[in-house]
Structure formats: C-alpha cells, structure tokens
Enzyme design. Structure first.
Site, PDB file in Angstrom:
ATOM      1  N   SER A  24       0.823  -1.222   0.000  1.00 57.64           N
ATOM      2  CA  SER A  24       0.000   0.000   0.000  1.00 57.64           C
ATOM      3  C   SER A  24       0.854   1.269   0.000  1.00 57.64           C
ATOM      4  CB  SER A  24      -0.923   0.015   1.221  1.00 57.64           C
ATOM      5  OG  SER A  24      -1.592   1.260   1.273  1.00 57.64           O
ATOM      6  N   SER A  26      -0.585   4.134   0.709  1.00 54.80           N
ATOM      7  CA  SER A  26      -1.321   5.084   1.545  1.00 54.80           C
ATOM      8  C   SER A  26      -0.507   5.626   2.726  1.00 54.80           C
ATOM      9  CB  SER A  26      -2.629   4.463   2.036  1.00 54.80           C
ATOM     10  OG  SER A  26      -3.466   4.225   0.931  1.00 54.80           O
ATOM     11  N   LYS A  75     -12.512  -4.691   0.988  1.00 55.43           N
ATOM     12  CA  LYS A  75     -13.484  -3.621   0.720  1.00 55.43           C
ATOM     13  C   LYS A  75     -14.939  -4.097   0.797  1.00 55.43           C
ATOM     14  CE  LYS A  75     -10.441  -1.193  -2.500  1.00 55.43           C
ATOM     15  NZ  LYS A  75     -10.383  -0.413  -3.739  1.00 55.43           N
ATOM     16  N   ASP A 112     -13.080   6.403  -4.719  1.00 54.66           N
ATOM     17  CA  ASP A 112     -12.407   6.192  -6.006  1.00 54.66           C
ATOM     18  C   ASP A 112     -12.972   7.069  -7.123  1.00 54.66           C
ATOM     19  OD1 ASP A 112     -10.552   4.374  -5.048  1.00 54.66           O
ATOM     20  OD2 ASP A 112     -11.790   2.633  -5.497  1.00 54.66           O
ATOM     21  N   ALA A 139     -13.826  -3.571 -16.747  1.00 50.27           N
ATOM     22  CA  ALA A 139     -15.088  -3.679 -16.007  1.00 50.27           C
ATOM     23  C   ALA A 139     -14.845  -4.198 -14.587  1.00 50.27           C
ATOM     24  CB  ALA A 139     -16.062  -4.589 -16.761  1.00 50.27           C
TER      25      ALA A 139
HETATM   26  P1  ATR Z   1      -9.732  -3.730 -10.569  1.00 48.22           P
HETATM   27  O1  ATR Z   1     -10.784  -4.036  -9.548  1.00 48.22           O
HETATM   28  O2  ATR Z   1      -8.468  -3.175  -9.979  1.00 48.22           O
HETATM   29  O3  ATR Z   1     -10.241  -2.884 -11.698  1.00 48.22           O
HETATM   30  P2  ATR Z   1      -9.945  -6.357 -11.852  1.00 48.22           P
HETATM   31  O4  ATR Z   1     -11.309  -6.605 -11.347  1.00 48.22           O
HETATM   32  O5  ATR Z   1      -8.960  -7.484 -11.793  1.00 48.22           O
HETATM   33  O6  ATR Z   1      -9.218  -5.151 -11.123  1.00 48.22           O
HETATM   34  O7  ATR Z   1     -10.047  -5.806 -13.352  1.00 48.22           O
HETATM   35  C1  ATR Z   1      -8.995  -5.802 -14.228  1.00 48.22           C
HETATM   36  C2  ATR Z   1      -9.509  -5.375 -15.597  1.00 48.22           C
HETATM   37  O8  ATR Z   1      -8.456  -5.533 -16.545  1.00 48.22           O
HETATM   38  C3  ATR Z   1     -10.665  -6.236 -16.094  1.00 48.22           C
HETATM   39  O9  ATR Z   1     -11.525  -5.432 -16.857  1.00 48.22           O
HETATM   40  C4  ATR Z   1      -9.940  -7.265 -16.957  1.00 48.22           C
HETATM   41  O10 ATR Z   1     -10.737  -7.865 -17.950  1.00 48.22           O
HETATM   42  P3  ATR Z   1     -11.604  -9.206 -17.609  1.00 48.22           P
HETATM   43  O11 ATR Z   1     -12.814  -8.748 -16.874  1.00 48.22           O
HETATM   44  O12 ATR Z   1     -11.896  -9.795 -18.928  1.00 48.22           O
HETATM   45  O13 ATR Z   1     -10.697 -10.071 -16.765  1.00 48.22           O
HETATM   46  C5  ATR Z   1      -8.891  -6.399 -17.599  1.00 48.22           C
HETATM   47  N1  ATR Z   1      -7.777  -7.175 -18.130  1.00 48.22           N
HETATM   48  C6  ATR Z   1      -6.771  -7.747 -17.434  1.00 48.22           C
HETATM   49  N2  ATR Z   1      -5.923  -8.407 -18.273  1.00 48.22           N
HETATM   50  C7  ATR Z   1      -6.426  -8.232 -19.532  1.00 48.22           C
HETATM   51  C8  ATR Z   1      -6.019  -8.644 -20.853  1.00 48.22           C
HETATM   52  N3  ATR Z   1      -4.899  -9.387 -21.037  1.00 48.22           N
HETATM   53  N4  ATR Z   1      -6.781  -8.280 -21.906  1.00 48.22           N
HETATM   54  C9  ATR Z   1      -7.907  -7.540 -21.734  1.00 48.22           C
HETATM   55  N5  ATR Z   1      -8.337  -7.106 -20.524  1.00 48.22           N
HETATM   56  C10 ATR Z   1      -7.614  -7.448 -19.439  1.00 48.22           C
END
Ligand code: ATR
Length: 286
Positions: A24, A26, A75, A112, A139
C-alpha cells in the site's frame, strides 16, 4: 510536539488495512501530509486477514482508532460491516474509507470516483463531463468507480468495453442509461466522437502487455486517461500524446482518492502538490 517527535501520546491514529498490506502507498501519502501540516497524528498499515475483518472493524472505536482506508480484499467485508454508508459506497458495494464517528458507529464511503474526477479536473481544468461520450475499457472495481463518477458528473453517454463481455453488460444493466456495452473487438470503433477514453484495465502496467487500441477514430480534442501509474507514461498515453491528444496518468487518482479520509480523520483538506507527487514517485521507482 517538537520537530523531532512525529507524534505524541495525544496523536490521532488512522491507517490502512489490507491482506497483504505491505504494497500500500497510503502510509506514504498520509504521513507526508501529516508532516507537511504539522498535525499530531499517525497513519499505519494494518495487515488484516479477511476472515477477521469484520471483528477488526467493530474494534476500531474500542482502540480509539479514528478510521481506516480499506484495500484488497477487505473492501466488500467493510461494506457489510458499516452502520452507515454514503451513496458512493452503496453504488460501489465496496468501502475504501471508514470513519469512526464520535458515538463509535462506523461510516463507510468509497472515494475512487471522487479521486478520478478530481484528478481529471486538476490535470484538465476546463474539462466537463457533459462535453461528449466517454469510452471506458475494463469492467473491474476501478471501471465501476469511473462509470459511477462520470454518470454523476453528467456524461451524456458512457461506452464500456471489456474482454469478458458479461462484466461490462452487468455494469451497463446496473447503472442504466447512459451506459452502453460495446464488444471488446469493436473498442477502436467506439472511440468515434468520444470526448474521453479511459483505460481501466491492468494492461500497460509494468510487466503486462500494452493495451492494444488504435486511436485513429478518436477526435484530436479528446482526453486520454490511463489509471495505470507504474509506469506513469504507458504506451497508450505515449501514442495519445504523439497524435496531439491530452494525456492524464493514474497517479492523480491514487493521490486524490486519499483526500476525503485525511480530511475526516485529521481535520485538514490536504493538497495534492508537486512535493507529494515527488515523494510518492520516489517510492514507485523502487
Ligand atoms: P480492478 O478491480 O483493480 O479494476 P480487476 O477486477 O482485476 O481489477 O479488473 C482488471 C480489468 O483488466 C478487467 O476489466 C480485466 O478484464 P476481464 O474482466 O476480462 O478479466 C482487464 N484485463 C486484465 N488483463 C487483460 C487482458 N490481457 N486483456 C484484456 N483485458 C484485461
């Protein structure tokens, strides 16, 4: 308090909890501000196993701790343990800032979306959400916060594309108009007429592949925002700058999301200044 004592027995205590928590940033941010404003306070890391998280939150007031930031994976546990939630936490279904009120009750918020909007406004002072459509890639939790912030700020349309389409569909269904899911394969076409594009995936982060996104359809006056801050200049931001688009890196979101907690615990609205940026960047370089 003397110059040698960073805090005394009367210090206000707050901190961050995560599992693990050692990554972290923070403590570095908040202790910089505590020193800068000469506040008798301390901000410490708490490694809290999610299995014990709710019990730990319920104990905060007994220990006299004024509040906590909450990071992965706690969280959602924090969301369930609060006595009161503000609308930002309700919408995110996740709490990243806990304030212990005078009566000992726990108030949860999620800063955020605030951090995202404040950093955008700081980097682009004339920026207004109403200007045009926004395109969000990703997403996960970060994308959800950004969609929520942009919707509240009045974005007329929010196009969301994610590798796993179901997650983008879910956010679109939950937030409703103006959020529209776009297929991952059509992400480059979705830039047509956009005023803002945000990388909210982990692509472009150190050790990960770059986000593959052709910017040809993007208007030259659009802002390109990347939530990644290691490195600060991702391949996406470099190609945006090269074609004349304004580019905003993810460090501002990290710094600004910390402000509401600091204000609530320590009573001063802290500034995100060049000194703080340099202090945090020195650590990111390690
Ligand atoms: P956070 O909560 O920090 O946003 P997360 O829930 O792990 O982290 O989200 C990571 C994002 O990066 C997701 O949108 C993920 O896509 P998926 O929902 O399909 O997993 C995206 N992401 C990570 N690696 C990726 C890749 N190689 N290509 C496309 N999208 C990727």
């Amino acid at each position: 308090m003397t110059a040698k004592d960073p805090f005394t027995g009367a210090a206000v205590v707050a901190g961050v909890c995560g599992w693990p928590v050692r990554h972290s940033r923070s403590p570095r941010i908040h202790n910089y501000w505590l020193r800068r404003y000469g506040i008798d306070g301390v901000y410490v890391p708490f490694a809290i196993d999610p299995a014990n998280a709710v019990e730990a939150f319920r104990s905060l007031s007994k220990l006299g701790i004024r509040g906590l930031n909450v990071t992965v994976p706690n969280k959602e546990h924090a969301f369930r343990a609060m006595d009161a939630l503000d609308p930002s936490a309700e919408r995110m279904k996740a709490v990243n800032t806990i304030v212990v009120r005078e009566d000992g009750s726990l108030h949860g918020s999620n800063t955020d979306a605030y951090g995202f909007l404040e950093s955008l406004r700081e980097s682009r002072p004339g920026w207004r959400a109403e200007t045009g459509p926004a395109v969000i890639l990703g997403a996960g939790g970060a994308a959800r916060a950004i969609v929520s912030g942009l919707q509240d700020a009045g974005a007329p349309e929010i196009r969301i594309a994610n590798r796993t389409a179901a997650r983008a569909d879910e956010i679109a269904a939950e937030f409703g108009v103006p959020v529209k899911p776009v297929s991952w394969d059509e992400r480059a076409d979705a830039l047509e007429g956009a005023a803002l594009v945000v990388n909210a995936t982990s692509l472009g982060m150190e050790g990960k592949p770059a986000l593959d996104l052709a910017l040809d359809a993007l208007p030259k006056d659009a802002v390109v925002y990347d939530i990644v801050y290691v490195p600060l200049e991702t391949p996406l931001l470099a190609s945006a700058r090269a074609r004349g688009n304004a580019a905003v890196d993810g460090l501002g979101m990290l710094l600004h999301q910390a402000r509401p907690g600091f204000r609530a615990w320590f009573g001063t609205d802290p500034e995100v200044d060049a000194g703080l940026r340099a202090h945090v960047l020195a650590d990111l370089g390690k």
